[in-house]
Scaffold this motif. Sequence first.
Motif, PDB file in Angstrom:
ATOM      1  N   PHE A  34      18.683  17.031 -29.377  1.00  7.98           N
ATOM      2  CA  PHE A  34      19.932  16.482 -29.890  1.00  7.98           C
ATOM      3  C   PHE A  34      21.005  16.553 -28.817  1.00  7.98           C
ATOM      4  O   PHE A  34      20.996  17.450 -27.975  1.00  7.98           O
ATOM      5  N   GLN A  35      21.916  15.600 -28.857  1.00  6.57           N
ATOM      6  CA  GLN A  35      23.084  15.617 -27.988  1.00  6.57           C
ATOM      7  C   GLN A  35      24.268  15.235 -28.862  1.00  6.57           C
ATOM      8  O   GLN A  35      24.269  14.168 -29.484  1.00  6.57           O
ATOM      9  N   ASP A  36      25.259  16.123 -28.930  1.00  4.90           N
ATOM     10  CA  ASP A  36      26.421  15.916 -29.803  1.00  4.90           C
ATOM     11  C   ASP A  36      25.981  15.629 -31.242  1.00  4.90           C
ATOM     12  O   ASP A  36      26.463  14.689 -31.877  1.00  4.90           O
ATOM     13  N   THR A  37      25.049  16.389 -31.742  1.00  3.34           N
ATOM     14  CA  THR A  37      24.471  16.330 -33.096  1.00  3.34           C
ATOM     15  C   THR A  37      23.645  15.075 -33.369  1.00  3.34           C
ATOM     16  O   THR A  37      23.185  14.877 -34.480  1.00  3.34           O
ATOM     17  N   ASN A  38      23.444  14.230 -32.388  1.00  2.00           N
ATOM     18  CA  ASN A  38      22.630  13.024 -32.558  1.00  2.00           C
ATOM     19  C   ASN A  38      21.221  13.258 -32.017  1.00  2.00           C
ATOM     20  O   ASN A  38      21.062  13.727 -30.888  1.00  2.00           O
ATOM     21  N   TYR A  39      20.217  12.908 -32.825  1.00  2.00           N
ATOM     22  CA  TYR A  39      18.827  13.000 -32.386  1.00  2.00           C
ATOM     23  C   TYR A  39      18.600  11.950 -31.297  1.00  2.00           C
ATOM     24  O   TYR A  39      18.851  10.761 -31.510  1.00  2.00           O
ATOM     25  N   ILE A  40      18.136  12.398 -30.111  1.00  2.00           N
ATOM     26  CA  ILE A  40      17.976  11.456 -29.004  1.00  2.00           C
ATOM     27  C   ILE A  40      16.558  11.390 -28.446  1.00  2.00           C
ATOM     28  O   ILE A  40      16.194  10.403 -27.814  1.00  2.00           O
ATOM     29  N   ALA A  41      15.755  12.441 -28.664  1.00  2.00           N
ATOM     30  CA  ALA A  41      14.405  12.430 -28.094  1.00  2.00           C
ATOM     31  C   ALA A  41      13.593  13.571 -28.697  1.00  2.00           C
ATOM     32  O   ALA A  41      14.129  14.448 -29.378  1.00  2.00           O
ATOM     33  N   SER A  42      12.302  13.543 -28.431  1.00  2.00           N
ATOM     34  CA  SER A  42      11.443  14.660 -28.815  1.00  2.00           C
ATOM     35  C   SER A  42      10.355  14.818 -27.763  1.00  2.00           C
ATOM     36  O   SER A  42       9.998  13.878 -27.055  1.00  2.00           O
ATOM     37  N   LEU A  43       9.867  16.046 -27.683  1.00  2.00           N
ATOM     38  CA  LEU A  43       8.836  16.405 -26.715  1.00  2.00           C
ATOM     39  C   LEU A  43       7.678  17.048 -27.447  1.00  2.00           C
ATOM     40  O   LEU A  43       7.864  17.677 -28.493  1.00  2.00           O
ATOM     41  N   ASN A  56      11.791   8.655 -27.629  1.00  2.00           N
ATOM     42  CA  ASN A  56      13.035   8.586 -26.875  1.00  2.00           C
ATOM     43  C   ASN A  56      13.969   7.530 -27.473  1.00  2.00           C
ATOM     44  O   ASN A  56      14.338   6.566 -26.810  1.00  2.00           O
ATOM     45  N   PRO A  57      14.368   7.701 -28.748  1.00  2.00           N
ATOM     46  CA  PRO A  57      15.225   6.693 -29.379  1.00  2.00           C
ATOM     47  C   PRO A  57      16.618   6.614 -28.761  1.00  2.00           C
ATOM     48  O   PRO A  57      17.297   5.599 -28.904  1.00  2.00           O
ATOM     49  N   GLY A  58      17.041   7.658 -28.046  1.00  2.00           N
ATOM     50  CA  GLY A  58      18.353   7.645 -27.398  1.00  2.00           C
ATOM     51  C   GLY A  58      18.330   7.012 -26.019  1.00  2.00           C
ATOM     52  O   GLY A  58      19.354   6.956 -25.352  1.00  2.00           O
ATOM     53  N   ASN A  59      17.151   6.539 -25.594  1.00  2.00           N
ATOM     54  CA  ASN A  59      16.996   5.931 -24.268  1.00  2.00           C
ATOM     55  C   ASN A  59      17.541   6.811 -23.146  1.00  2.00           C
ATOM     56  O   ASN A  59      18.205   6.340 -22.225  1.00  2.00           O
ATOM     57  N   VAL A  60      17.236   8.100 -23.225  1.00  2.00           N
ATOM     58  CA  VAL A  60      17.643   9.059 -22.197  1.00  2.00           C
ATOM     59  C   VAL A  60      16.778   8.825 -20.966  1.00  2.00           C
ATOM     60  O   VAL A  60      15.574   8.562 -21.083  1.00  2.00           O
ATOM     61  N   ASP A  61      17.383   8.919 -19.795  1.00  2.00           N
ATOM     62  CA  ASP A  61      16.639   8.761 -18.549  1.00  2.00           C
ATOM     63  C   ASP A  61      15.448   9.714 -18.557  1.00  2.00           C
ATOM     64  O   ASP A  61      15.587  10.909 -18.822  1.00  2.00           O
ATOM     65  N   ILE A  62      14.279   9.197 -18.257  1.00  2.00           N
ATOM     66  CA  ILE A  62      13.041   9.984 -18.328  1.00  2.00           C
ATOM     67  C   ILE A  62      13.079  11.192 -17.392  1.00  2.00           C
ATOM     68  O   ILE A  62      12.528  12.245 -17.708  1.00  2.00           O
TER      69      ILE A  62
END
Length: 88
Positions: A34-43, A56-62
């Motif tokens: 999570f980033q700022d309470t928003n779900y952004i990715a999982s591992l 990677n629904p937040g499209n965070v740089d891999i």
Amino acid sequence: MENYTITITPSHQYHFQVIQYPHHASGGCQYKIFQDTNYIASLEPDGRDFLHVCNNPGNVDIEILHLLAEQIQAKHPMTSYLNGFENN
């Protein structure tokens, strides 16, 4: 929930919150990011217990996610890959 900071440069930092779930409870993705309470990715761990990106629904740089995975693994080492060495 644990907090992690990924520092690229002193002025370029990423702050994440990480929740660890049992494998069976989350449908395969063991760590939710999570980033700022928003779900952004999982591992999730692979067969050798090395973490890789599950979603990677937040499209965070891999590369950022790989650095985060390294920090999580350093704090929570998974040792099933060592079993192969012990059995030789």
